[in-house]
Design a protein around this motif. Sequence first.
Motif, PDB file in Angstrom:
ATOM      1  N   HIS A  17      42.979  34.330  38.668  1.00 59.77           N
ATOM      2  CA  HIS A  17      44.327  34.437  39.234  1.00 59.77           C
ATOM      3  C   HIS A  17      45.150  33.192  38.898  1.00 59.77           C
ATOM      4  O   HIS A  17      46.317  33.295  38.498  1.00 59.77           O
ATOM      5  CB  HIS A  17      44.210  34.613  40.750  1.00 59.77           C
ATOM      6  CG  HIS A  17      45.494  34.965  41.431  1.00 59.77           C
ATOM      7  ND1 HIS A  17      46.216  36.098  41.136  1.00 59.77           N
ATOM      8  CD2 HIS A  17      46.201  34.317  42.402  1.00 59.77           C
ATOM      9  CE1 HIS A  17      47.301  36.149  41.893  1.00 59.77           C
ATOM     10  NE2 HIS A  17      47.319  35.078  42.662  1.00 59.77           N
ATOM     11  N   ARG A  19      40.114  36.801  55.469  1.00 62.31           N
ATOM     12  CA  ARG A  19      41.478  37.345  55.447  1.00 62.31           C
ATOM     13  C   ARG A  19      42.114  37.352  56.835  1.00 62.31           C
ATOM     14  O   ARG A  19      43.329  37.248  56.965  1.00 62.31           O
ATOM     15  CB  ARG A  19      41.463  38.762  54.870  1.00 62.31           C
ATOM     16  CG  ARG A  19      42.832  39.354  54.598  1.00 62.31           C
ATOM     17  CD  ARG A  19      42.694  40.729  53.947  1.00 62.31           C
ATOM     18  NE  ARG A  19      43.989  41.273  53.599  1.00 62.31           N
ATOM     19  CZ  ARG A  19      44.743  41.965  54.440  1.00 62.31           C
ATOM     20  NH1 ARG A  19      44.322  42.182  55.683  1.00 62.31           N
ATOM     21  NH2 ARG A  19      45.916  42.449  54.049  1.00 62.31           N
ATOM     22  N   ARG A  29      52.218  37.067  48.471  1.00 64.50           N
ATOM     23  CA  ARG A  29      51.848  38.412  48.032  1.00 64.50           C
ATOM     24  C   ARG A  29      53.084  39.277  47.789  1.00 64.50           C
ATOM     25  O   ARG A  29      53.176  39.984  46.768  1.00 64.50           O
ATOM     26  CB  ARG A  29      50.950  39.070  49.079  1.00 64.50           C
ATOM     27  CG  ARG A  29      50.430  40.441  48.685  1.00 64.50           C
ATOM     28  CD  ARG A  29      49.580  41.041  49.778  1.00 64.50           C
ATOM     29  NE  ARG A  29      50.351  41.321  50.988  1.00 64.50           N
ATOM     30  CZ  ARG A  29      49.845  41.865  52.091  1.00 64.50           C
ATOM     31  NH1 ARG A  29      48.552  42.153  52.146  1.00 64.50           N
ATOM     32  NH2 ARG A  29      50.603  42.097  53.141  1.00 64.50           N
ATOM     33  N   VAL A  78      37.910  37.958  48.951  1.00 64.00           N
ATOM     34  CA  VAL A  78      38.090  36.718  48.189  1.00 64.00           C
ATOM     35  C   VAL A  78      36.903  36.461  47.252  1.00 64.00           C
ATOM     36  O   VAL A  78      36.191  35.461  47.401  1.00 64.00           O
ATOM     37  CB  VAL A  78      38.290  35.500  49.131  1.00 64.00           C
ATOM     38  CG1 VAL A  78      38.868  34.318  48.364  1.00 64.00           C
ATOM     39  CG2 VAL A  78      39.196  35.843  50.298  1.00 64.00           C
ATOM     40  N   PHE A 100      44.231  34.228  57.262  1.00 62.94           N
ATOM     41  CA  PHE A 100      45.215  33.832  56.256  1.00 62.94           C
ATOM     42  C   PHE A 100      46.547  33.455  56.915  1.00 62.94           C
ATOM     43  O   PHE A 100      47.006  34.144  57.836  1.00 62.94           O
ATOM     44  CB  PHE A 100      45.453  34.971  55.261  1.00 62.94           C
ATOM     45  CG  PHE A 100      44.367  35.109  54.218  1.00 62.94           C
ATOM     46  CD1 PHE A 100      43.320  34.208  54.151  1.00 62.94           C
ATOM     47  CD2 PHE A 100      44.401  36.147  53.297  1.00 62.94           C
ATOM     48  CE1 PHE A 100      42.318  34.340  53.196  1.00 62.94           C
ATOM     49  CE2 PHE A 100      43.413  36.284  52.347  1.00 62.94           C
ATOM     50  CZ  PHE A 100      42.368  35.377  52.296  1.00 62.94           C
ATOM     51  N   VAL A 103      48.443  28.527  49.512  1.00 62.95           N
ATOM     52  CA  VAL A 103      47.475  29.547  49.944  1.00 62.95           C
ATOM     53  C   VAL A 103      46.058  29.082  49.636  1.00 62.95           C
ATOM     54  O   VAL A 103      45.142  29.212  50.459  1.00 62.95           O
ATOM     55  CB  VAL A 103      47.763  30.896  49.254  1.00 62.95           C
ATOM     56  CG1 VAL A 103      46.653  31.902  49.561  1.00 62.95           C
ATOM     57  CG2 VAL A 103      49.108  31.448  49.688  1.00 62.95           C
ATOM     58  N   PHE A 130      50.620  33.267  52.775  1.00 64.52           N
ATOM     59  CA  PHE A 130      49.883  34.221  51.938  1.00 64.52           C
ATOM     60  C   PHE A 130      50.670  35.515  51.778  1.00 64.52           C
ATOM     61  O   PHE A 130      50.774  36.067  50.676  1.00 64.52           O
ATOM     62  CB  PHE A 130      48.506  34.513  52.544  1.00 64.52           C
ATOM     63  CG  PHE A 130      47.847  35.728  51.951  1.00 64.52           C
ATOM     64  CD1 PHE A 130      47.238  35.669  50.711  1.00 64.52           C
ATOM     65  CD2 PHE A 130      47.853  36.949  52.625  1.00 64.52           C
ATOM     66  CE1 PHE A 130      46.641  36.799  50.156  1.00 64.52           C
ATOM     67  CE2 PHE A 130      47.260  38.074  52.079  1.00 64.52           C
ATOM     68  CZ  PHE A 130      46.650  38.000  50.839  1.00 64.52           C
ATOM     69  N   TYR A 131      51.238  36.007  52.870  1.00 64.45           N
ATOM     70  CA  TYR A 131      51.959  37.284  52.832  1.00 64.45           C
ATOM     71  C   TYR A 131      53.293  37.131  52.090  1.00 64.45           C
ATOM     72  O   TYR A 131      53.745  38.064  51.425  1.00 64.45           O
ATOM     73  CB  TYR A 131      52.157  37.803  54.256  1.00 64.45           C
ATOM     74  CG  TYR A 131      50.845  38.055  54.952  1.00 64.45           C
ATOM     75  CD1 TYR A 131      50.114  39.207  54.679  1.00 64.45           C
ATOM     76  CD2 TYR A 131      50.312  37.119  55.837  1.00 64.45           C
ATOM     77  CE1 TYR A 131      48.885  39.435  55.287  1.00 64.45           C
ATOM     78  CE2 TYR A 131      49.077  37.341  56.452  1.00 64.45           C
ATOM     79  CZ  TYR A 131      48.367  38.489  56.168  1.00 64.45           C
ATOM     80  OH  TYR A 131      47.149  38.705  56.762  1.00 64.45           O
ATOM     81  N   ASP A 140      42.706  39.763  48.019  1.00 61.78           N
ATOM     82  CA  ASP A 140      43.186  40.242  49.316  1.00 61.78           C
ATOM     83  C   ASP A 140      42.270  41.304  49.907  1.00 61.78           C
ATOM     84  O   ASP A 140      41.958  41.288  51.105  1.00 61.78           O
ATOM     85  CB  ASP A 140      44.605  40.791  49.141  1.00 61.78           C
ATOM     86  CG  ASP A 140      45.205  41.284  50.443  1.00 61.78           C
ATOM     87  OD1 ASP A 140      44.720  40.868  51.519  1.00 61.78           O
ATOM     88  OD2 ASP A 140      46.156  42.077  50.396  1.00 61.78           O
ATOM     89  N   ARG A 141      41.810  42.222  49.070  1.00 58.53           N
ATOM     90  CA  ARG A 141      41.111  43.404  49.578  1.00 58.53           C
ATOM     91  C   ARG A 141      39.593  43.388  49.409  1.00 58.53           C
ATOM     92  O   ARG A 141      38.904  44.194  50.036  1.00 58.53           O
ATOM     93  CB  ARG A 141      41.663  44.650  48.876  1.00 58.53           C
ATOM     94  CG  ARG A 141      43.142  44.883  49.129  1.00 58.53           C
ATOM     95  CD  ARG A 141      43.423  45.122  50.602  1.00 58.53           C
ATOM     96  NE  ARG A 141      44.849  45.329  50.853  1.00 58.53           N
ATOM     97  CZ  ARG A 141      45.364  45.544  52.062  1.00 58.53           C
ATOM     98  NH1 ARG A 141      44.563  45.568  53.112  1.00 58.53           N
ATOM     99  NH2 ARG A 141      46.656  45.714  52.213  1.00 58.53           N
ATOM    100  N   GLY A 193      44.933  39.169  42.246  1.00 54.10           N
ATOM    101  CA  GLY A 193      45.431  38.879  43.586  1.00 54.10           C
ATOM    102  C   GLY A 193      45.048  39.957  44.585  1.00 54.10           C
ATOM    103  O   GLY A 193      44.685  39.661  45.726  1.00 54.10           O
ATOM    104  N   ILE A 194      45.140  41.201  44.162  1.00 58.90           N
ATOM    105  CA  ILE A 194      44.758  42.313  45.043  1.00 58.90           C
ATOM    106  C   ILE A 194      43.271  42.240  45.390  1.00 58.90           C
ATOM    107  O   ILE A 194      42.868  42.479  46.535  1.00 58.90           O
ATOM    108  CB  ILE A 194      45.084  43.669  44.370  1.00 58.90           C
ATOM    109  CG1 ILE A 194      46.607  43.847  44.272  1.00 58.90           C
ATOM    110  CG2 ILE A 194      44.472  44.826  45.155  1.00 58.90           C
ATOM    111  CD1 ILE A 194      47.029  45.068  43.478  1.00 58.90           C
TER     112      ILE A 194
END
Length: 325
Positions: free
Chosen positions: A297, A225, A236, A289, A228, A205, A232-233, A285-286, A281-282
Amino acid sequence: MIDQQAVQSFRRLATLTVIAVYFLILVGGIVRASGAGMGCPDWPTCFGQWIPPTEESQLPPDYHERYAIGYENTQFNPVKTWTEYLNRLTGVTIGFLIFLTAWRSRIYRSDDKVIFYLSWAVFFLVGFQGWLGSTVVASNLKPVIITLHMLLALFIVALLIYILARSQKAHWGYLDISGLPAKFNKVLVAAMAMTLLQVVMGTQVREAVDLIANEHAYIDRQYWRDDFPIIFYVHRSFSSVILFTNAWLFWKIFQGVGRTTLIFKVGILLMGLIVTAIIAGISLDRLGVPPVAQPIHLLMATLIFGTQFFLAIYLHYSRNASRIM
């Protein structure tokens, strides 16, 4: 009989070395997050100099051609250059610490040769890691080499933790683990394997994010994002498996072991590290970055593996304390 003062000195040095290695991992994460991985396009020098330049005027006029790998279409950035250079200096410092650890392990040549030989093995592995680091630069941050570089760092950390734990095994009293289920150790080993797999996926990732960042010139992070990759998913979603597996381990420790024991405290530390890693990590993602979250992380992931590994060793030596004493 080993001199106890020398033993204490060895343990302090080994502990400092473990902390220093984790600090290097953090610094390496900062290098990746800031895009400074090619801040020095050559190795072991930086732009052919032992002390990096601070201005573009200090570079040869043809540096774009001379350092085509990394600088063909890129302007000199002193911040990135010195970030990478300080990363290298940190690595050299740790090399000296590991050499001193290996040198002081001489006290175990008669009583515990495993500590002596492993300490020197770590020293030579760090030398190989340094060469691998130069390969990372020479390959222009080739993904496979970066992954191997990360896995070798974890292996070195594991060996250092084992050496440190083995050096004090005689001081660990017998721990009653009859309250733990028979499959606890197997689940713990599975949890360590999951962590390693998660780290490998995380490096994939990270490499994809580096490419996306380069395409966006390291700006407009809120749009990264959208590009990605599927890994990545997977990465996650797999974090939930890791969370529940380690939560099960902690719950069994909570039920079967006393609250004042070291294993209980290590269990609390493990869960704290996992929650912190997930929060970081969240945010990646949200929250577009954020650079500060990336090295955190990565550091949490390596600390999780080290904590799991220490837990496994501690259980092994505590269970057999009656035969060691």
